[in-house]
Design an enzyme around this catalytic site. Structure first.
Site, PDB file in Angstrom:
ATOM      1  N   ASN A 100     -96.363  -0.110  38.768  1.00 16.19           N
ATOM      2  CA  ASN A 100     -97.554  -0.937  38.537  1.00 16.19           C
ATOM      3  C   ASN A 100     -98.743  -0.238  39.193  1.00 16.19           C
ATOM      4  O   ASN A 100     -98.650   0.208  40.352  1.00 16.19           O
ATOM      5  CB  ASN A 100     -97.360  -2.328  39.131  1.00 16.19           C
TER       6      ASN A 100
ATOM      7  N   GLY B  40    -100.594  -5.953  38.025  1.00 19.08           N
ATOM      8  CA  GLY B  40     -99.542  -6.588  38.812  1.00 19.08           C
ATOM      9  C   GLY B  40     -99.213  -5.892  40.111  1.00 19.08           C
ATOM     10  O   GLY B  40     -98.292  -6.298  40.817  1.00 19.08           O
TER      11      GLY B  40
ATOM     12  N   THR C 182     -99.272  -5.280  43.836  1.00 20.90           N
ATOM     13  CA  THR C 182     -99.625  -6.089  45.001  1.00 20.90           C
ATOM     14  C   THR C 182     -99.537  -5.292  46.296  1.00 20.90           C
ATOM     15  O   THR C 182    -100.115  -5.685  47.304  1.00 20.90           O
ATOM     16  CB  THR C 182     -98.702  -7.324  45.120  1.00 20.90           C
TER      17      THR C 182
ATOM     18  N   HIS D 245     -99.251   1.016  48.157  1.00 16.83           N
ATOM     19  CA  HIS D 245     -98.486   2.137  48.724  1.00 16.83           C
ATOM     20  C   HIS D 245     -97.546   2.474  47.569  1.00 16.83           C
ATOM     21  O   HIS D 245     -96.697   1.641  47.220  1.00 16.83           O
ATOM     22  CB  HIS D 245     -97.743   1.650  49.970  1.00 16.83           C
TER      23      HIS D 245
ATOM     24  N   HIS E   9     -95.028   2.943  44.767  1.00 16.69           N
ATOM     25  CA  HIS E   9     -93.602   2.623  44.734  1.00 16.69           C
ATOM     26  C   HIS E   9     -93.139   2.508  43.295  1.00 16.69           C
ATOM     27  O   HIS E   9     -93.876   2.049  42.423  1.00 16.69           O
ATOM     28  CB  HIS E   9     -93.299   1.309  45.476  1.00 16.69           C
TER      29      HIS E   9
ATOM     30  N   HIS F 289     -90.407   0.764  40.766  1.00 17.62           N
ATOM     31  CA  HIS F 289     -89.398  -0.270  40.568  1.00 17.62           C
ATOM     32  C   HIS F 289     -88.300   0.338  39.688  1.00 17.62           C
ATOM     33  O   HIS F 289     -88.595   0.860  38.605  1.00 17.62           O
ATOM     34  CB  HIS F 289     -89.980  -1.467  39.811  1.00 17.62           C
TER      35      HIS F 289
HETATM   36  P1  5GP Z   1     -95.880  -4.475  43.039  1.00 17.70           P
HETATM   37  O1  5GP Z   1     -96.181  -5.904  42.666  1.00 17.70           O
HETATM   38  O2  5GP Z   1     -96.914  -3.941  44.026  1.00 17.70           O
HETATM   39  O3  5GP Z   1     -95.660  -3.539  41.880  1.00 17.70           O
HETATM   40  O4  5GP Z   1     -94.485  -4.506  43.776  1.00 17.70           O
HETATM   41  C1  5GP Z   1     -94.320  -4.899  45.109  1.00 17.70           C
HETATM   42  C2  5GP Z   1     -92.894  -5.362  45.236  1.00 17.70           C
HETATM   43  O5  5GP Z   1     -92.571  -5.384  46.603  1.00 17.70           O
HETATM   44  C3  5GP Z   1     -92.634  -6.758  44.665  1.00 17.70           C
HETATM   45  O6  5GP Z   1     -91.634  -6.687  43.648  1.00 17.70           O
HETATM   46  C4  5GP Z   1     -92.174  -7.564  45.880  1.00 17.70           C
HETATM   47  O7  5GP Z   1     -91.139  -8.479  45.584  1.00 17.70           O
HETATM   48  C5  5GP Z   1     -91.711  -6.474  46.831  1.00 17.70           C
HETATM   49  N1  5GP Z   1     -91.857  -6.816  48.237  1.00 17.70           N
HETATM   50  C6  5GP Z   1     -92.976  -7.297  48.857  1.00 17.70           C
HETATM   51  N2  5GP Z   1     -92.746  -7.486  50.169  1.00 17.70           N
HETATM   52  C7  5GP Z   1     -91.450  -7.091  50.396  1.00 17.70           C
HETATM   53  C8  5GP Z   1     -90.618  -7.042  51.561  1.00 17.70           C
HETATM   54  O8  5GP Z   1     -91.023  -7.385  52.672  1.00 17.70           O
HETATM   55  N3  5GP Z   1     -89.337  -6.580  51.398  1.00 17.70           N
HETATM   56  C9  5GP Z   1     -88.882  -6.174  50.172  1.00 17.70           C
HETATM   57  N4  5GP Z   1     -87.600  -5.734  50.135  1.00 17.70           N
HETATM   58  N5  5GP Z   1     -89.623  -6.204  49.049  1.00 17.70           N
HETATM   59  C10 5GP Z   1     -90.899  -6.668  49.156  1.00 17.70           C
END
Ligand code: 5GP
Length: 113
Positions: free
Chosen positions: A87, A93, A95, A98, A100, A102
């Site tokens: 993302n 989407g 959040t 940093h 990453h 999925h």
């Molecule tokens: P984004 O929305 O930025 O693409 O993905 C961030 C992801 O990090 C989300 O799927 C969310 O569930 C996961 N996430 C956020 N905080 C934590 C955490 O403290 N531990 C783990 N294992 N996942 C987290």
């Protein structure tokens, strides 16, 4: 200095996580709120890249390593078939700013991310 990202805090051991992969530069964990039967996150230990475009420009070898590790994890966790999602931007989407990946698998629906 910006606040450390949640993933930097996981790397530092300040926030617990379930690790599925670790080497010198990359950590893999289970997502805390899985959107698929297999939902793993892979990220560089460094927080210097906010998204995949920055990582591709700044350290393409590290991005290639993350893609190779994603395949390895998918082989172990979901028969080598998976969706790899980066993302990029809040409207898409993202959040955690940093970079990453999925790694999603194990029976995906259209709604998975
Ligand atoms: P984004 O929305 O930025 O693409 O993905 C961030 C992801 O990090 C989300 O799927 C969310 O569930 C996961 N996430 C956020 N905080 C934590 C955490 O403290 N531990 C783990 N294992 N996942 C987290």
């Amino acid at each position: 200095m910006a606040e450390p990202s949640v993933f930097e805090r996981i790397v530092a051991g300040e926030i617990p996580s379930t690790k599925v992969f670790e080497n010198e530069r990359v950590l893999g964990i289970r997502d805390i709120a899985p959107k698929a039967p297999v939902h793993l996150l892979l990220f560089p230990k460094t927080g210097e890249y906010a998204n995949v475009a920055e990582l591709a420009a700044g350290d393409p070898a590290l991005l290639a390593d993350i893609v190779a590790i994603a395949q390895q994890l998918a082989d172990e966790h979901c028969g080598g078939q998976y969706r790899l999602v980066f993302n990029t931007g809040a409207d898409a989407g993202q959040t955690v700013f940093h970079v990453h990946a999925h790694v999603l698998g194990g029976g995906l629906t259209e709604a998975s991310l």
